[in-house]
Write an enzyme that holds these catalytic residues in place. Structure first.
Site, mmCIF file in Angstrom:
data_model
loop_
_atom_site.group_PDB
_atom_site.id
_atom_site.type_symbol
_atom_site.label_atom_id
_atom_site.label_comp_id
_atom_site.label_asym_id
_atom_site.label_seq_id
_atom_site.Cartn_x
_atom_site.Cartn_y
_atom_site.Cartn_z
ATOM 1 N N GLU A 53 4.473 -0.946 3.469
ATOM 2 C CA GLU A 53 4.926 0.413 3.801
ATOM 3 C C GLU A 53 6.372 0.618 3.349
ATOM 4 O O GLU A 53 7.060 -0.316 2.956
ATOM 5 C CB GLU A 53 4.853 0.641 5.324
ATOM 6 C CG GLU A 53 3.652 1.450 5.788
ATOM 7 C CD GLU A 53 3.843 2.944 5.593
ATOM 8 O OE1 GLU A 53 4.829 3.349 4.938
ATOM 9 O OE2 GLU A 53 2.997 3.714 6.079
ATOM 10 N N ASN A 140 8.342 6.352 12.545
ATOM 11 C CA ASN A 140 7.400 6.015 11.483
ATOM 12 C C ASN A 140 7.985 6.164 10.087
ATOM 13 O O ASN A 140 7.968 5.239 9.284
ATOM 14 C CB ASN A 140 6.155 6.902 11.636
ATOM 15 C CG ASN A 140 5.063 6.587 10.646
ATOM 16 O OD1 ASN A 140 5.137 6.940 9.489
ATOM 17 N ND2 ASN A 140 4.018 5.916 11.125
ATOM 18 N N ASN A 196 3.586 11.839 10.462
ATOM 19 C CA ASN A 196 3.633 10.613 9.670
ATOM 20 C C ASN A 196 4.673 10.766 8.565
ATOM 21 O O ASN A 196 5.842 10.932 8.850
ATOM 22 C CB ASN A 196 2.226 10.330 9.129
ATOM 23 C CG ASN A 196 2.005 8.894 8.739
ATOM 24 O OD1 ASN A 196 2.881 8.224 8.228
ATOM 25 N ND2 ASN A 196 0.792 8.401 8.967
ATOM 26 N N ASP A 245 -0.521 9.856 3.693
ATOM 27 C CA ASP A 245 0.272 8.983 4.555
ATOM 28 C C ASP A 245 1.738 9.264 4.235
ATOM 29 O O ASP A 245 2.297 10.250 4.683
ATOM 30 C CB ASP A 245 -0.113 7.531 4.318
ATOM 31 C CG ASP A 245 0.373 6.600 5.409
ATOM 32 O OD1 ASP A 245 1.411 6.910 6.042
ATOM 33 O OD2 ASP A 245 -0.250 5.552 5.647
#
Length: 330
Positions: A53, A140, A196, A245
């Site tokens: 990520e 996040n 997100n 995402d």
């Protein structure tokens, strides 16, 4: 603790396309053709993470940092050697990363439930961990605006298990926050289901936010930005059977979205024109979680997927100062 020993390498079963143009790079609309380079192919840079990520490029050092959330570490891909080493371990189950206007690393930490800044000397400064006396959920993703303000999403994803943080009950609703350059924290959106990834348009008049728990389908929402406030929020993109995402805007205002969910043919990166028309898709063998632009000329797309890190040269550049800034540190 940092390590200079290479720890990850590409999956030996991976094969770069033997043909140009790479069939993994697909035009869905003629508008995408100008961004697709005939003789550029998707490359795998590393494999072996559990959930990659938050990639962020450091052009001044020719390296990329990214998170491996379940392994509680941040990794460093060195562009000169091609090696991947440990940058930070433990990382507080770091997720999203970016850079501020001074080139410093800004990180969302699931485990510590906070947003931090890494100073030039390596010290960590906590920018946000509470709001109105209650702990944040699990920050996040994060972006920095040209005025120095920091905007981040705070869903409860990292609290749902002990895999990407520490299992706990949320103390606050899921929201999007803004940290003023003075340090004041405010709520800018509370109507996003599963906030997100997020990014600004090139002129910063729009903010895009992924609603990854919207129903019946996941969506990308768009808001008008007026100083420190958002207004006129609406669903811009219906993700259908897929889901976005992390996402980034290029210099023409196109949205490059980490993509996947469901059928394998959805895995990779989906590109949308500013009018929300899907114009291109980069097929990867796994779902892409987040991405950024970088490289020496800002025209290399880095894609952090489930187990791997990929890249592709494209005929455009990102607009985020966090992607292209070259005044940094570390």
């Amino acid at each position: 603790m940092n390590s200079t020993k290479p720890i990850l390498a590409p999956d030996p079963s991976w094969r770069v396309s033997p043909r140009y143009p790479d069939p993994r790079v697909q035009s869905l609309d003629p508008r995408f053709d100008k961004y697709r380079l005939f003789h550029a192919a998707v490359e795998m840079l590393a494999s072996g993470s559990r959930w990659a990520e938050g990639p962020v490029w450091f052009g001044d050092g020719r390296y990329l940092l990214y998170s491996d959330i379940p392994n509680n570490r941040m990794l460093r891909y060195d562009d000169a050697s091609g090696h991947v080493t440990v940058f930070r371990e433990p990382s507080g189950y770091a997720n999203g990363n970016t850079r501020d206007r001074h080139g410093r690393l800004i990180t969302c930490e699931h485990g510590n439930r906070r947003v931090t800044r890494t100073e030039y000397d390596g010290r960590t400064t906590v920018l946000a961990d509470h709001f109105e006396g209650k702990r944040l959920n699990s920050p996040n993703d994060v972006v920095v605006k040209s005025d120095g303000s920091i905007w981040f999403t705070d869903p409860p994803f990292g609290l749902s298990s002990d895999y990407e943080g520490d299992k706990a009950e949320p103390e606050l609703p899921e929201r999007v926050y803004r940290i003023d350059p003075s340090g004041k924290i405010s709520v800018v959106a509370d109507d996003v289901a599963g906030p997100n990834g997020l990014c600004f348009s090139p002129d910063e008049t729009l903010l895009y936010i992924v609603a990854s728990r919207a129903r019946p389908n996941r969506t990308v929402r768009v808001y008008r930005v007026s100083g420190a406030a958002l207004s006129d929020g609406r669903d811009l993109i219906d993700c259908g059977p897929g889901t976005a995402d992390g996402l980034r805007c290029d210099e023409d205002g196109n949205l490059w979205c980490g993509w996947g969910m469901g059928a394998e043919e959805l895995d990779g990166v989906r590109i949308f024109a500013p009018d929300a028309t899907p114009i291109g898709h980069i097929h990867l063998p796994e779902r892409c979680a987040n991405l950024c632009f970088g490289g020496a000329k800002g025209n290399r797309l880095f894609m952090a997927a489930g187990k791997g890190l990929y890249s592709l040269y494209v005929n455009t550049r990102g607009v985020s100062s966090a992607d292209v800034i070259d005044v940094g540190i570390f």
